[in-house]
Design an enzyme around this catalytic site. Structure first.
Site, PDB file in Angstrom:
ATOM      1  N   ASP A 165       0.838  -1.204   0.000  1.00 36.47           N
ATOM      2  CA  ASP A 165       0.000   0.000   0.000  1.00 36.47           C
ATOM      3  C   ASP A 165       0.872   1.253   0.000  1.00 36.47           C
ATOM      4  OD1 ASP A 165      -2.262   1.523   0.048  1.00 36.47           O
ATOM      5  OD2 ASP A 165      -2.771   1.130   2.149  1.00 36.47           O
ATOM      6  N   ASN A 208     -10.711  -3.132  -6.179  1.00 34.68           N
ATOM      7  CA  ASN A 208      -9.919  -2.135  -6.923  1.00 34.68           C
ATOM      8  C   ASN A 208     -10.538  -1.739  -8.276  1.00 34.68           C
ATOM      9  OD1 ASN A 208      -6.693  -3.321  -5.713  1.00 34.68           O
ATOM     10  ND2 ASN A 208      -7.919  -1.600  -5.010  1.00 34.68           N
ATOM     11  N   TRP A 209     -11.557  -2.498  -8.739  1.00 38.78           N
ATOM     12  CA  TRP A 209     -12.234  -2.129  -9.995  1.00 38.78           C
ATOM     13  C   TRP A 209     -12.918  -0.777  -9.873  1.00 38.78           C
ATOM     14  CZ3 TRP A 209     -10.861  -4.978 -13.990  1.00 38.78           C
ATOM     15  CH2 TRP A 209     -10.538  -6.330 -13.810  1.00 38.78           C
ATOM     16  N   GLY A 228       0.087   5.462  -4.367  1.00 35.23           N
ATOM     17  CA  GLY A 228      -0.530   6.742  -4.736  1.00 35.23           C
ATOM     18  C   GLY A 228       0.068   7.882  -3.919  1.00 35.23           C
ATOM     19  N   ARG A 238      -5.180  -2.127   8.431  1.00 38.75           N
ATOM     20  CA  ARG A 238      -6.393  -2.864   8.059  1.00 38.75           C
ATOM     21  C   ARG A 238      -5.980  -4.113   7.302  1.00 38.75           C
ATOM     22  NH1 ARG A 238      -7.742   2.241   6.411  1.00 38.75           N
ATOM     23  NH2 ARG A 238      -7.045   1.882   4.268  1.00 38.75           N
ATOM     24  N   ILE A 239      -6.926  -5.060   7.200  1.00 42.77           N
ATOM     25  CA  ILE A 239      -6.654  -6.300   6.474  1.00 42.77           C
ATOM     26  C   ILE A 239      -7.207  -6.223   5.040  1.00 42.77           C
ATOM     27  CG2 ILE A 239      -6.944  -8.829   6.529  1.00 42.77           C
ATOM     28  CD1 ILE A 239      -5.261  -7.642   8.866  1.00 42.77           C
ATOM     29  N   SER A 276      -7.203  -6.023  -5.812  1.00 44.87           N
ATOM     30  CA  SER A 276      -8.298  -6.641  -5.059  1.00 44.87           C
ATOM     31  C   SER A 276      -9.586  -6.579  -5.868  1.00 44.87           C
ATOM     32  CB  SER A 276      -8.498  -5.915  -3.728  1.00 44.87           C
ATOM     33  OG  SER A 276      -9.172  -4.698  -3.941  1.00 44.87           O
TER      34      SER A 276
HETATM   35  C1  FPP Z   1      -2.151   0.204  -3.277  1.00 43.97           C
HETATM   36  O1  FPP Z   1      -1.617   1.495  -3.258  1.00 43.97           O
HETATM   37  C2  FPP Z   1      -1.582  -0.530  -4.375  1.00 43.97           C
HETATM   38  C3  FPP Z   1      -2.278  -1.128  -5.366  1.00 43.97           C
HETATM   39  C4  FPP Z   1      -3.743  -1.165  -5.439  1.00 43.97           C
HETATM   40  C5  FPP Z   1      -1.585  -1.786  -6.468  1.00 43.97           C
HETATM   41  C6  FPP Z   1      -0.382  -2.517  -6.039  1.00 43.97           C
HETATM   42  C7  FPP Z   1       0.353  -2.961  -7.194  1.00 43.97           C
HETATM   43  C8  FPP Z   1       1.695  -2.952  -7.274  1.00 43.97           C
HETATM   44  C9  FPP Z   1       2.579  -2.505  -6.211  1.00 43.97           C
HETATM   45  C10 FPP Z   1       2.357  -3.475  -8.461  1.00 43.97           C
HETATM   46  C11 FPP Z   1       2.023  -4.919  -8.669  1.00 43.97           C
HETATM   47  C12 FPP Z   1       2.977  -5.532  -9.509  1.00 43.97           C
HETATM   48  C13 FPP Z   1       2.717  -6.516 -10.372  1.00 43.97           C
HETATM   49  C14 FPP Z   1       3.838  -7.112 -11.069  1.00 43.97           C
HETATM   50  C15 FPP Z   1       1.366  -7.006 -10.671  1.00 43.97           C
HETATM   51  P1  FPP Z   1      -2.595   2.718  -3.451  1.00 43.97           P
HETATM   52  O2  FPP Z   1      -2.673   3.027  -4.906  1.00 43.97           O
HETATM   53  O3  FPP Z   1      -3.907   2.410  -2.806  1.00 43.97           O
HETATM   54  O4  FPP Z   1      -1.827   3.835  -2.692  1.00 43.97           O
HETATM   55  P2  FPP Z   1      -2.480   5.013  -1.829  1.00 43.97           P
HETATM   56  O5  FPP Z   1      -3.240   4.348  -0.714  1.00 43.97           O
HETATM   57  O6  FPP Z   1      -1.293   5.767  -1.347  1.00 43.97           O
HETATM   58  O7  FPP Z   1      -3.347   5.803  -2.756  1.00 43.97           O
END
Ligand code: FPP
Length: 257
Positions: free
Chosen positions: A33, A81-82, A36, A211-212, A78
């Protein structure tokens, strides 16, 4: 006792007491996490954070494999995430394509086997193809399993498992009182792994959230939880060792004394 003593890394070495002779968790699960926020801090678009997050995946996978971890499960996308904007979802769906294009040769060199849990058939075709090809190309590797949770949600996984069990009962293949934790664990998505490595000993979440988020709810019943403020793109081998060091200090009792 392993300590980092190089001057350059001095700041980072504080409170690291990682001991290679102590138990290394067989299965480590990570909620990656903070991509962003990492990008926002740099006034970059969110996707720049995901791109950097992929580099972290490479570093952490190599480090875990070197340490002798048997399964590394990473929460990459997840079922929730969609709900993100289309442009971000499209980018996240392209990540495995680029990642496996570049990284499969390294994975083969490291004897790492790629695996996936999640509802893969709901992914765009190009994403499915990249994932399935990586699984195929690494299928004979005998080292660490690098397991991506992609379009994964734990409640959905538990419901699917329950339906499988109910079908067996309805067909007369399974008696009601033969439904045990083990038979249930067998039909979960992690049921494809050896019994002794199915459940993570430690669940790590980066970015300060505690969180989980619908991740491995059944499997983490006895896992140690480790939360770090580091954002995923800043997480590295040292961070992993720090998490393991924390695990090594804990006294796991599994309900006993
Ligand atoms: C959460 O951070 C991250 C994700 C939803 C995507 C995680 C994916 C990767 C790290 C790359 C995966 C790699 C492969 C090879 C499939 P966030 O975007 O929710 O961050 P934020 O909470 O700071 O906004």
């Amino acid at each position: 006792m392993f300590t980092l003593f190089s001057r350059k890394r001095k700041k980072k070495s504080v409170d690291l007491e990682f001991d290679e002779s102590l138990e290394i968790p067989k299965h480590i699960a990570i909620i990656m996490d903070g991509n962003g926020r990492w990008a926002k801090k740099r006034k970059l678009p969110r996707i720049a954070g995901h791109k950097e997050g992929v580099n972290t995946v490479k570093k952490v996978a190599k480090a875990a494999s070197k340490l002798g971890v048997k399964v590394l499960t990473l929460y990459a996308f997840s079922t929730e995430n969609w709900q993100r904007p289309d442009s971000e979802v499209n980018f996240l769906m392209k990540l495995p394509v680029d990642f496996f294009d570049n990284f499969v040769p390294d994975l083969i060199k490291e004897n790492v086997k790629v695996s996936v849990i999640g509802y893969i058939d709901e992914l765009p075709k190009h994403t499915q193809k990249a994932v399935l090809q990586a699984i195929d190309k690494t299928k004979n590797n005998t080292g660490m399993i690098l397991n991506f949770a992609f379009n994964y949600g734990s409640r959905a996984e538990i419901l699917t498992a329950t339906q499988k069990i109910a079908k067996k009962v309805a067909k007369g293949e399974l008696k009601l009182d033969a439904i045990t934790e083990e038979t249930f664990s067998d039909v979960l998505m992690t049921g494809v792994f050896r019994k002794d490595v199915r459940d993570p000993e430690i669940l790590i979440r980066s970015s300060g959230e505690e969180r989980i988020s619908n991740f491995l709810l059944w499997q983490i019943a006895y896992s140690e939880l480790y939360f770090t403020d580091e954002l995923w793109p800043d997480f590295d081998e040292h961070s992993l060792k720090k998490a393991i060091a924390s695990y090594q200090k804990r006294n796991r009792r599994f309900g006993g004394i």
